[in-house]
Design a protein around this motif. Structure first.
Motif, PDB file in Angstrom:
ATOM      1  N   ALA A 188       0.849  -1.114   0.138  1.00  0.00           N
ATOM      2  CA  ALA A 188      -0.183  -0.023   0.041  1.00  0.00           C
ATOM      3  C   ALA A 188       0.764   1.454  -0.092  1.00  0.00           C
ATOM      4  CB  ALA A 188      -1.249   0.324   0.831  1.00  0.00           C
ATOM      5  N   GLU A 189       1.697   1.652   0.986  1.00  0.00           N
ATOM      6  CA  GLU A 189       2.858   2.283   1.166  1.00  0.00           C
ATOM      7  C   GLU A 189       3.418   2.484  -0.433  1.00  0.00           C
ATOM      8  OE1 GLU A 189       4.968   4.129   3.506  1.00  0.00           O
ATOM      9  OE2 GLU A 189       3.894   3.326   5.360  1.00  0.00           O
ATOM     10  N   ALA A 190       4.085   2.048  -1.088  1.00  0.00           N
ATOM     11  CA  ALA A 190       4.626   1.677  -2.071  1.00  0.00           C
ATOM     12  C   ALA A 190       3.833   2.193  -4.053  1.00  0.00           C
ATOM     13  CB  ALA A 190       4.766  -0.170  -2.799  1.00  0.00           C
ATOM     14  N   ALA A 191       2.040   1.731  -3.133  1.00  0.00           N
ATOM     15  CA  ALA A 191       1.653   2.926  -4.629  1.00  0.00           C
ATOM     16  C   ALA A 191       1.420   3.131  -4.071  1.00  0.00           C
ATOM     17  CB  ALA A 191       0.057   1.906  -4.284  1.00  0.00           C
ATOM     18  N   VAL A 192       1.236   3.999  -3.135  1.00  0.00           N
ATOM     19  CA  VAL A 192       1.746   5.631  -2.741  1.00  0.00           C
ATOM     20  C   VAL A 192       2.960   6.370  -3.417  1.00  0.00           C
ATOM     21  CG1 VAL A 192       0.925   7.682  -1.342  1.00  0.00           C
ATOM     22  CG2 VAL A 192      -0.528   4.881  -0.725  1.00  0.00           C
ATOM     23  N   LYS A 193       3.847   5.783  -2.963  1.00  0.00           N
ATOM     24  CA  LYS A 193       5.318   5.946  -3.218  1.00  0.00           C
ATOM     25  C   LYS A 193       5.024   7.061  -5.032  1.00  0.00           C
ATOM     26  CE  LYS A 193       8.015   4.749   0.911  1.00  0.00           C
ATOM     27  NZ  LYS A 193       8.799   5.725   1.473  1.00  0.00           N
ATOM     28  N   ARG A 194       4.627   5.545  -5.581  1.00  0.00           N
ATOM     29  CA  ARG A 194       4.674   5.591  -7.131  1.00  0.00           C
ATOM     30  C   ARG A 194       3.925   6.251  -7.764  1.00  0.00           C
ATOM     31  NH1 ARG A 194       2.815   0.315  -7.506  1.00  0.00           N
ATOM     32  NH2 ARG A 194       4.284  -0.737  -6.979  1.00  0.00           N
ATOM     33  N   ALA A 195       2.747   7.074  -7.408  1.00  0.00           N
ATOM     34  CA  ALA A 195       2.007   8.038  -7.134  1.00  0.00           C
ATOM     35  C   ALA A 195       2.160   9.268  -7.300  1.00  0.00           C
ATOM     36  CB  ALA A 195       0.280   7.730  -6.874  1.00  0.00           C
ATOM     37  N   ALA A 196       3.061   9.150  -6.513  1.00  0.00           N
ATOM     38  CA  ALA A 196       3.670  10.924  -5.873  1.00  0.00           C
ATOM     39  C   ALA A 196       5.181  10.418  -7.010  1.00  0.00           C
ATOM     40  CB  ALA A 196       4.168  10.495  -4.432  1.00  0.00           C
ATOM     41  N   VAL A 197       5.842  10.291  -6.628  1.00  0.00           N
ATOM     42  CA  VAL A 197       6.537   9.844  -8.308  1.00  0.00           C
ATOM     43  C   VAL A 197       6.231  10.433 -10.020  1.00  0.00           C
ATOM     44  CG1 VAL A 197       8.042   8.693  -9.567  1.00  0.00           C
ATOM     45  CG2 VAL A 197       7.821   7.927  -7.599  1.00  0.00           C
ATOM     46  N   ALA A 198       4.898   9.835 -10.518  1.00  0.00           N
ATOM     47  CA  ALA A 198       4.199  10.191 -11.339  1.00  0.00           C
ATOM     48  C   ALA A 198       3.460  11.588 -11.114  1.00  0.00           C
ATOM     49  CB  ALA A 198       3.225   9.278 -11.581  1.00  0.00           C
ATOM     50  N   ALA A 199       3.180  11.907 -10.104  1.00  0.00           N
ATOM     51  CA  ALA A 199       3.431  13.501 -10.140  1.00  0.00           C
ATOM     52  C   ALA A 199       4.140  14.530  -9.576  1.00  0.00           C
ATOM     53  CB  ALA A 199       2.053  13.608  -8.540  1.00  0.00           C
ATOM     54  N   ALA A 200       4.841  14.507  -9.894  1.00  0.00           N
ATOM     55  CA  ALA A 200       6.469  15.242  -9.473  1.00  0.00           C
ATOM     56  C   ALA A 200       7.134  15.291 -11.435  1.00  0.00           C
ATOM     57  CB  ALA A 200       7.420  14.837  -8.149  1.00  0.00           C
ATOM     58  N   ARG A 201       7.369  16.609 -11.637  1.00  0.00           N
ATOM     59  CA  ARG A 201       8.019  16.688 -12.071  1.00  0.00           C
ATOM     60  C   ARG A 201       9.639  16.148 -11.536  1.00  0.00           C
ATOM     61  NH1 ARG A 201       4.647  21.056 -12.195  1.00  0.00           N
ATOM     62  NH2 ARG A 201       3.861  22.073 -13.467  1.00  0.00           N
ATOM     63  N   ARG A 202      10.208  16.968 -10.620  1.00  0.00           N
ATOM     64  CA  ARG A 202      11.964  16.421 -10.949  1.00  0.00           C
ATOM     65  C   ARG A 202      11.396  15.128  -9.359  1.00  0.00           C
ATOM     66  NH1 ARG A 202      15.834  19.141  -7.343  1.00  0.00           N
ATOM     67  NH2 ARG A 202      18.143  18.475  -8.731  1.00  0.00           N
TER      68      ARG A 202
END
Length: 253
Positions: A188-202
């Motif tokens: 579950a934490e991995a999924a949120v981290k993955r979504a955060a990576v996709a939401a950032a330019r850097r």
């Protein structure tokens, strides 16, 4: 103490603590680091321990995850240096995502008072640290809160990150390597981290050197997804160069 006796004690320490490191074991048993490495190699061959960078973890424990209090006190000096170096990567204005993690929390505590930033986080400890900051517009992402990390996960959190675009993400990981990418024990934490990576330019990864070479159950990205790794001087220059060959800048604080 004979080698079999020492190895049995090493195994007990690993099972009790979830991890052992070469330097501490060498001091504990008054032997050389090379002797400990041979012990760990023997235990790894026997399937009792799994060797990781700088030490070993119990076999079959890729899901091992220390609680928040334990992680706060681990590699504290290194985390402070990493957080100090990360302050230099803060934009003068714009939007940040701050991932859940003790090193990222140290960065949150070090944000200068004159900063004027929009900060999005799913970490309760980080939100508490920034709630009274005069220059920050704070957005707290909701969801089910994991007791072990005090981080929001699941559908609400994923939906929130799917609806934003941030300038910089400061992300944490329990393990990182060129071979296995970015990993953490919980899906579950991995999924949120993955979504955060996709939401950032850097993407800026804050991770102390003990996490290099470690592999955990849930993978949330490649090391090539990271623009900048800020770690400590425990990461060897050779390892840093190998990471930079993959396109990730490395700062050793």
């Amino acid at each position: 103490m004979y080698a079999p006796e020492r190895q049995q004690e090493i195994l007990r320490l690993a099972r009790d603590g979830g991890r052992v490191d070469v330097v501490s074991l060498a001091e504990e048993f008054q032997v050389t680091a090379e002797t400990i490495r041979r012990d760990l190699k023997a235990l790894d061959r026997a399937g009792l321990l799994r060797r990781v960078h700088g030490g070993a973890i119990p076999a079959g424990r890729l899901d091992f995850e220390p609680d928040l209090a334990e992680r706060e006190g681990t590699s504290a000096d290194e985390k402070d240096r990493i957080a100090k170096a990360a302050v230099a990567e803060l934009p003068t204005e714009g939007t940040l995502i701050l991932d859940a993690g003790t090193t990222v929390a140290r960065l949150a505590a070090a944000v200068p008072l004159e900063s004027a930033l929009t900060v999005v986080t799913h970490s309760l400890p980080i939100a508490v640290r920034l709630a009274d900051h005069p220059g920050i517009q704070l957005h707290l992402v909701g969801g089910r809160v994991r007791h072990r990390t005090r981080a929001a996960v699941d559908a609400w959190a994923l939906r929130a990150y799917g609806e934003i675009r941030a300038d910089v993400l400061f992300v944490a990981a329990n393990g990182f390597s060129a071979d296995h990418g970015l990993t953490t024990p919980d899906l579950a934490e991995a999924a949120v981290k993955r979504a955060a990576v996709a939401a950032a330019r850097r993407v800026v990864l804050l991770a102390d050197s003990s996490k290099h070479g470690q592999e955990h159950f849930a993978r949330f990205g490649d090391l090539s997804d990271v623009d900048l790794l800020i770690t400590d001087s425990g990461l060897s220059p050779e390892d840093a160069t190998a990471i930079e060959r993959g396109g990730t800048e490395v700062v050793r604080a």
